[in-house]
Design a protein around this motif. Structure first.
Motif, PDB file in Angstrom:
ATOM      1  N   ILE A 114       0.812  -1.138  -0.144  1.00  0.00           N
ATOM      2  CA  ILE A 114      -0.100   0.393  -0.181  1.00  0.00           C
ATOM      3  C   ILE A 114       1.059   0.849   0.276  1.00  0.00           C
ATOM      4  CG2 ILE A 114      -2.144   1.511   1.268  1.00  0.00           C
ATOM      5  CD1 ILE A 114      -2.355  -1.291   1.973  1.00  0.00           C
ATOM      6  N   TYR A 115       1.844   1.414   1.101  1.00  0.00           N
ATOM      7  CA  TYR A 115       2.835   2.470   0.628  1.00  0.00           C
ATOM      8  C   TYR A 115       3.961   2.608  -0.456  1.00  0.00           C
ATOM      9  CZ  TYR A 115       6.790   5.233   2.273  1.00  0.00           C
ATOM     10  OH  TYR A 115       7.855   6.388   2.133  1.00  0.00           O
ATOM     11  N   GLN A 116       3.702   1.263  -0.692  1.00  0.00           N
ATOM     12  CA  GLN A 116       4.905   1.353  -2.326  1.00  0.00           C
ATOM     13  C   GLN A 116       3.597   2.371  -3.851  1.00  0.00           C
ATOM     14  OE1 GLN A 116       6.255  -2.039  -3.650  1.00  0.00           O
ATOM     15  NE2 GLN A 116       7.944  -2.224  -2.167  1.00  0.00           N
ATOM     16  N   ILE A 117       2.019   2.014  -3.533  1.00  0.00           N
ATOM     17  CA  ILE A 117       1.288   2.343  -4.417  1.00  0.00           C
ATOM     18  C   ILE A 117       1.335   4.252  -3.924  1.00  0.00           C
ATOM     19  CG2 ILE A 117      -1.115   2.063  -5.267  1.00  0.00           C
ATOM     20  CD1 ILE A 117      -1.270  -1.139  -4.278  1.00  0.00           C
ATOM     21  N   ILE A 118       0.886   4.094  -3.013  1.00  0.00           N
ATOM     22  CA  ILE A 118       0.916   5.024  -2.211  1.00  0.00           C
ATOM     23  C   ILE A 118       1.597   6.624  -2.899  1.00  0.00           C
ATOM     24  CG2 ILE A 118       0.327   7.316  -0.643  1.00  0.00           C
ATOM     25  CD1 ILE A 118      -0.569   5.276   1.062  1.00  0.00           C
ATOM     26  N   SER A 119       2.982   5.775  -2.420  1.00  0.00           N
ATOM     27  CA  SER A 119       4.287   6.578  -2.909  1.00  0.00           C
ATOM     28  C   SER A 119       4.071   7.255  -5.057  1.00  0.00           C
ATOM     29  CB  SER A 119       5.570   6.215  -2.761  1.00  0.00           C
ATOM     30  OG  SER A 119       6.001   4.933  -3.146  1.00  0.00           O
ATOM     31  N   MET A 120       3.995   5.610  -5.365  1.00  0.00           N
ATOM     32  CA  MET A 120       3.921   5.648  -7.243  1.00  0.00           C
ATOM     33  C   MET A 120       2.886   7.249  -7.280  1.00  0.00           C
ATOM     34  SD  MET A 120       2.734   3.310 -10.122  1.00  0.00           S
ATOM     35  CE  MET A 120       0.724   3.381  -9.472  1.00  0.00           C
ATOM     36  N   ILE A 121       1.468   6.907  -6.580  1.00  0.00           N
ATOM     37  CA  ILE A 121       0.684   8.121  -6.864  1.00  0.00           C
ATOM     38  C   ILE A 121       0.773   9.475  -7.148  1.00  0.00           C
ATOM     39  CG2 ILE A 121      -1.207   8.432  -6.749  1.00  0.00           C
ATOM     40  CD1 ILE A 121      -2.706   5.848  -6.194  1.00  0.00           C
ATOM     41  N   GLN A 122       1.848   9.381  -5.758  1.00  0.00           N
ATOM     42  CA  GLN A 122       2.518  10.820  -5.428  1.00  0.00           C
ATOM     43  C   GLN A 122       3.076  11.018  -6.509  1.00  0.00           C
ATOM     44  OE1 GLN A 122       3.262  10.683  -1.377  1.00  0.00           O
ATOM     45  NE2 GLN A 122       1.770  11.040  -0.372  1.00  0.00           N
ATOM     46  N   LYS A 123       4.054  10.579  -6.564  1.00  0.00           N
ATOM     47  CA  LYS A 123       5.624  10.556  -7.900  1.00  0.00           C
ATOM     48  C   LYS A 123       4.704  11.234  -8.933  1.00  0.00           C
ATOM     49  CE  LYS A 123       8.838   8.027  -5.658  1.00  0.00           C
ATOM     50  NZ  LYS A 123       9.695   6.814  -6.222  1.00  0.00           N
ATOM     51  N   LEU A 124       3.528  10.237  -9.397  1.00  0.00           N
ATOM     52  CA  LEU A 124       2.713  10.757 -10.997  1.00  0.00           C
ATOM     53  C   LEU A 124       2.172  12.043 -10.057  1.00  0.00           C
ATOM     54  CD1 LEU A 124       1.274   7.062 -11.306  1.00  0.00           C
ATOM     55  CD2 LEU A 124       3.227   8.475 -12.983  1.00  0.00           C
ATOM     56  N   ALA A 125       1.609  12.145  -9.672  1.00  0.00           N
ATOM     57  CA  ALA A 125       0.868  13.693  -9.396  1.00  0.00           C
ATOM     58  C   ALA A 125       1.952  14.393  -9.253  1.00  0.00           C
ATOM     59  CB  ALA A 125       0.397  14.161  -7.909  1.00  0.00           C
ATOM     60  N   ALA A 126       3.331  14.061  -8.794  1.00  0.00           N
ATOM     61  CA  ALA A 126       3.868  15.654  -9.257  1.00  0.00           C
ATOM     62  C   ALA A 126       4.406  16.107 -10.284  1.00  0.00           C
ATOM     63  CB  ALA A 126       5.521  14.829  -7.768  1.00  0.00           C
ATOM     64  N   ASN A 127       4.282  14.332 -11.674  1.00  0.00           N
ATOM     65  CA  ASN A 127       5.375  15.053 -12.109  1.00  0.00           C
ATOM     66  C   ASN A 127       4.649  15.464 -12.952  1.00  0.00           C
ATOM     67  OD1 ASN A 127       7.595  13.739 -12.154  1.00  0.00           O
ATOM     68  ND2 ASN A 127       6.911  12.046 -12.554  1.00  0.00           N
ATOM     69  N   ALA A 128       2.923  15.570 -13.151  1.00  0.00           N
ATOM     70  CA  ALA A 128       1.983  16.081 -13.892  1.00  0.00           C
ATOM     71  C   ALA A 128       1.727  17.056 -13.318  1.00  0.00           C
ATOM     72  CB  ALA A 128       0.383  15.041 -13.646  1.00  0.00           C
TER      73      ALA A 128
END
Length: 100
Positions: free
Chosen positions: A18-32
């Motif tokens: 779950i932590y890995q998924i959340i961090s991936m979503i946050q990275k995608l949001a920061a890139n976008a």
């Protein structure tokens, strides 16, 4: 009691994923270049949905269907309350896009 323990053990086992998924979503949001406030709100909404469902299932297993229904209703109301700022921004954006 066994159901609560088993459900909690499974959840604790999945915390790392779950932590890995959340961090991936946050990275995608920061890139976008998406405002992280919206992403965090959506993640909180998802968390509320999972917790409410888990609690409702436990109470149903304990034979308390009426309480489970109240838990589900409470979760839905919390989700709606948290979604209002995002819905407001979406409506304001749509209104700005409409020529008038």
């Amino acid at each position: 009691m066994l159901i609560v323990f088993t459900g909690s053990a499974i959840f604790l086992f999945l915390v790392d994923q779950i932590y890995q998924i959340i961090s991936m979503i946050q990275k995608l949001a920061a890139n976008a270049k998406v405002n992280l406030v919206y992403v965090e709100t959506i993640l909180k909404i998802i968390g509320i949905a999972y917790i409410a469902e888990f609690a409702a299932q436990i109470t149903k297993d304990a034979g308390q269907g009426a309480i489970a229904s109240k838990i589900e209703l409470g979760g839905k109301i919390l989700i709606l309350a948290m979604a209002i700022p995002i819905l407001t921004v979406m409506i304001e954006t749509i209104i700005r896009l409409i020529p008038g």
